[in-house]
Design an enzyme around this catalytic site. Structure first.
Site, mmCIF file in Angstrom:
data_model
loop_
_atom_site.group_PDB
_atom_site.id
_atom_site.type_symbol
_atom_site.label_atom_id
_atom_site.label_comp_id
_atom_site.label_asym_id
_atom_site.label_seq_id
_atom_site.Cartn_x
_atom_site.Cartn_y
_atom_site.Cartn_z
ATOM 1 N N PHE A 239 0.844 -1.185 0.000
ATOM 2 C CA PHE A 239 0.000 0.000 0.000
ATOM 3 C C PHE A 239 0.890 1.250 0.000
ATOM 4 O O PHE A 239 1.887 1.299 0.718
ATOM 5 C CB PHE A 239 -0.875 -0.026 1.252
ATOM 6 C CG PHE A 239 -1.975 0.986 1.261
ATOM 7 C CD1 PHE A 239 -3.117 0.796 0.495
ATOM 8 C CD2 PHE A 239 -1.879 2.117 2.052
ATOM 9 C CE1 PHE A 239 -4.145 1.725 0.507
ATOM 10 C CE2 PHE A 239 -2.903 3.062 2.068
ATOM 11 C CZ PHE A 239 -4.039 2.857 1.297
ATOM 12 N N ARG B 189 -12.747 -4.038 -7.375
ATOM 13 C CA ARG B 189 -12.355 -4.857 -6.227
ATOM 14 C C ARG B 189 -13.572 -5.197 -5.362
ATOM 15 O O ARG B 189 -14.364 -4.321 -5.034
ATOM 16 C CB ARG B 189 -11.318 -4.088 -5.406
ATOM 17 C CG ARG B 189 -10.666 -4.910 -4.331
ATOM 18 C CD ARG B 189 -9.666 -4.088 -3.554
ATOM 19 N NE ARG B 189 -10.314 -3.107 -2.699
ATOM 20 C CZ ARG B 189 -9.696 -2.461 -1.717
ATOM 21 N NH1 ARG B 189 -8.420 -2.659 -1.486
ATOM 22 N NH2 ARG B 189 -10.345 -1.596 -0.972
ATOM 23 N N TYR C 273 -10.713 -0.713 10.862
ATOM 24 C CA TYR C 273 -11.956 -0.238 10.234
ATOM 25 C C TYR C 273 -12.331 -1.040 8.997
ATOM 26 O O TYR C 273 -13.382 -0.831 8.425
ATOM 27 C CB TYR C 273 -11.855 1.264 9.870
ATOM 28 C CG TYR C 273 -10.592 1.647 9.141
ATOM 29 C CD1 TYR C 273 -10.453 1.417 7.776
ATOM 30 C CD2 TYR C 273 -9.521 2.225 9.829
ATOM 31 C CE1 TYR C 273 -9.287 1.750 7.127
ATOM 32 C CE2 TYR C 273 -8.349 2.554 9.182
ATOM 33 C CZ TYR C 273 -8.231 2.319 7.832
ATOM 34 O OH TYR C 273 -7.070 2.638 7.180
ATOM 35 N N LYS C 274 -11.454 -1.971 8.578
ATOM 36 C CA LYS C 274 -11.761 -2.807 7.407
ATOM 37 C C LYS C 274 -12.549 -4.032 7.883
ATOM 38 O O LYS C 274 -13.698 -3.898 8.267
ATOM 39 C CB LYS C 274 -10.467 -3.144 6.668
ATOM 40 C CG LYS C 274 -9.852 -1.879 6.033
ATOM 41 C CD LYS C 274 -8.473 -2.088 5.450
ATOM 42 C CE LYS C 274 -7.965 -0.781 4.821
ATOM 43 N NZ LYS C 274 -6.503 -0.776 4.634
ATOM 44 N N ASP D 248 2.177 -6.145 7.703
ATOM 45 C CA ASP D 248 0.975 -5.315 7.761
ATOM 46 C C ASP D 248 -0.218 -6.231 7.513
ATOM 47 O O ASP D 248 -0.291 -6.906 6.477
ATOM 48 C CB ASP D 248 1.058 -4.207 6.697
ATOM 49 C CG ASP D 248 -0.069 -3.198 6.850
ATOM 50 O OD1 ASP D 248 -1.163 -3.596 7.290
ATOM 51 O OD2 ASP D 248 0.141 -2.010 6.509
HETATM 52 C C1 LIG Z 1 -5.858 0.626 4.530
HETATM 53 C C2 LIG Z 1 -4.378 0.540 4.601
HETATM 54 C C3 LIG Z 1 -3.619 1.574 5.193
HETATM 55 C C4 LIG Z 1 -4.267 2.822 5.685
HETATM 56 O O1 LIG Z 1 -3.525 3.465 6.696
HETATM 57 P P1 LIG Z 1 -4.224 4.557 7.620
HETATM 58 O O2 LIG Z 1 -3.113 5.194 8.339
HETATM 59 O O3 LIG Z 1 -5.194 3.821 8.511
HETATM 60 O O4 LIG Z 1 -4.962 5.501 6.733
HETATM 61 C C5 LIG Z 1 -2.245 1.389 5.293
HETATM 62 N N1 LIG Z 1 -1.649 0.280 4.822
HETATM 63 C C6 LIG Z 1 -2.357 -0.728 4.245
HETATM 64 C C7 LIG Z 1 -1.644 -1.941 3.738
HETATM 65 C C8 LIG Z 1 -3.724 -0.606 4.084
HETATM 66 O O5 LIG Z 1 -4.415 -1.558 3.478
#
Ligand SMILES: *Cc1c(COP(=O)(O)O)cnc(C)c1O
Length: 395
Positions: A113, A354, A207-208, A182
């Site tokens: 990400f 997705r 939150y996911k 992660d």
């Molecule tokens: C959703 C996601 C994030 C988002 O990070 P936030 O700091 O919560 O906005 C970061 N890394 C990955 C791999 C994600 O899927």
């Protein structure tokens, strides 16, 4: 036996909506409304500052962390909540880097990400380290003896491709490096076994698939062997051995507590705690089996009904998380047309549709409806309307 009809019932799913976007934002557990209201009414308003002790706000980040630990193959007292995932990525990678002082290389993959890569890049630039980014399938071949940290997202946010955590961790250790995993698309989606894999650090958002609500706090886990050795870089007062001694110098708290930074988001933790009630009694192997059943049925249905879509996720379910991507040159407009018909997935640039499958509340009816609506949108060219091409700020 996990009762998935009961877990589905625990959520408010708006009428007419087939929700396949729990991998971006999970839906609201019905009882979260009362839990948050009670926190505001009985705790914040009546207890004021005494709520930190009387209502346990101060220890809440650990208590909630313990509830998440079970879902990711970690033990009690090993997980703590707070901040956002991007910050926790920094906290984990910087601590890992400090544990390998002679080495300066962080290895990641191009499917990671962007925020994780940006954070690592900023850290590398600040401390004079190097961020190496290779293709996801080439990670194993790039684990070399100069690596300090292997930083990977277990399930690729775009393709759903799942790394082999145990094998890559073993290879990293063999080369003398530490791992940071992660779990943003793993926690609550697949059967994670951090202790079994021998991972070193892990972070994730809530939150996911964990349904903690927009902006819910992130979690961080450190292997118990490192928890008293790892030194955080963000040395906040809440991670101090004695926060209320207000000492001038920093001394880390015992264990995972040192990974805390500042004041925890108490209202958000109340919503998350309510969301975690739904996970009580959920068997993660059963969750994984149901996830595979849903995604396999979706792939088969879409490939039969929509020949113009190209599967963008691994075909082997063992190499997939709980989401499925398909490519279409007009993916953005196609997704807007789907959403207009009540099937909510999301679009990921440049051309990916997705769909996330959350076994707690998605079922075979959702799969059937999504396939039917998607086929209709493509067959009738419904996506090719001006309103479906207009882009909003959040895509
Ligand atoms: C959703 C996601 C994030 C988002 O990070 P936030 O700091 O919560 O906005 C970061 N890394 C990955 C791999 C994600 O899927």
């Amino acid at each position: 036996m996990t009762d998935f009809a009961a877990t589905r019932d625990a959520f408010h799913l708006p009428e007419g909506i087939t929700y396949l976007d729990g991998n971006s934002l999970g839906p609201m557990p019905r009882h979260a409304v009362d839990r948050v209201a009670a926190m505001m009414r009985d705790q914040w308003s009546e207890m004021l500052i005494t709520g930190w002790n009387r209502a346990g706000w101060y220890v809440q980040p650990r208590k909630v962390g313990d509830r998440i630990a079970r879902l990711i193959g970690a033990g009690e007292g090993q997980v703590v909540m707070g901040d956002t995932l991007s910050i926790k990525v920094f906290q984990a990678v910087s601590a890992a880097l400090r544990m390998r002082p002679g080495r300066r290389v962080i290895l990641s993959d191009s499917g990671n990400f962007p925020s994780d890569l940006y954070v690592a890049q900023g850290l590398a630039e600040t401390v004079g380290a190097e961020l190496r980014v290779v293709a996801p399938e080439e990670v194993a071949a790039h684990i070399t003896r100069d690596l300090a940290v292997l930083m990977l997202t277990e399930v690729d946010y775009r393709t759903g491709r799942r790394h082999d955590m145990a094998a890559l961790t073993a290879a990293a250790h063999e080369a003398g490096a530490l791992t940071v995993w992660d779990l943003a698309h793993s926690a609550g989606a697949v059967d994670v076994d951090l202790l079994g894999a021998g991972a070193d650090f892990a972070v994730g958002c809530t939150y996911k698939y964990l349904n903690g609500g927009p902006g819910a706090p992130a979690f961080i886990w450190v292997h118990p062997d490192h928890a008293d050795a790892a030194r955080p870089c963000l040395q906040g007062w809440m991670g101090h051995a004695q926060p209320f001694a207000f000492e001038q110098g920093y001394a880390p708290a015992q264990g995972i507590e040192r990974m805390r930074v500042g004041t925890p988001p108490v209202i958000a933790l109340a919503a998350l705690d309510a969301a975690l009630d739904v996970w009580e009694g959920v068997d993660m192997a059963a969750l994984r089996a149901r996830s595979i059943e849903l995604s396999e049925a979706f792939i088969a249905g879409v490939e039969a009904a929509c020949p113009e879509l190209v599967l963008h996720s691994p075909r082997d379910p063992a190499q997939r998380g709980s989401q499925v991507g398909f490519r279409h040159p007009q993916a953005y407009a196609v997704m807007q047309a789907l959403i207009a018909q009540g099937v909510v997935g999301d679009f990921r640039a440049p051309d990916v549709l997705r769909f996330g499958f959350a076994p707690l509340y998605n079922d075979m009816e959702d799969v059937a409806r999504a396939v039917e609506v998607l086929a209709g949108v493509l067959r009738q060219g419904l996506w090719d309307r001006p309103e479906h091409h207009r882009r909003a700020a959040v895509t």
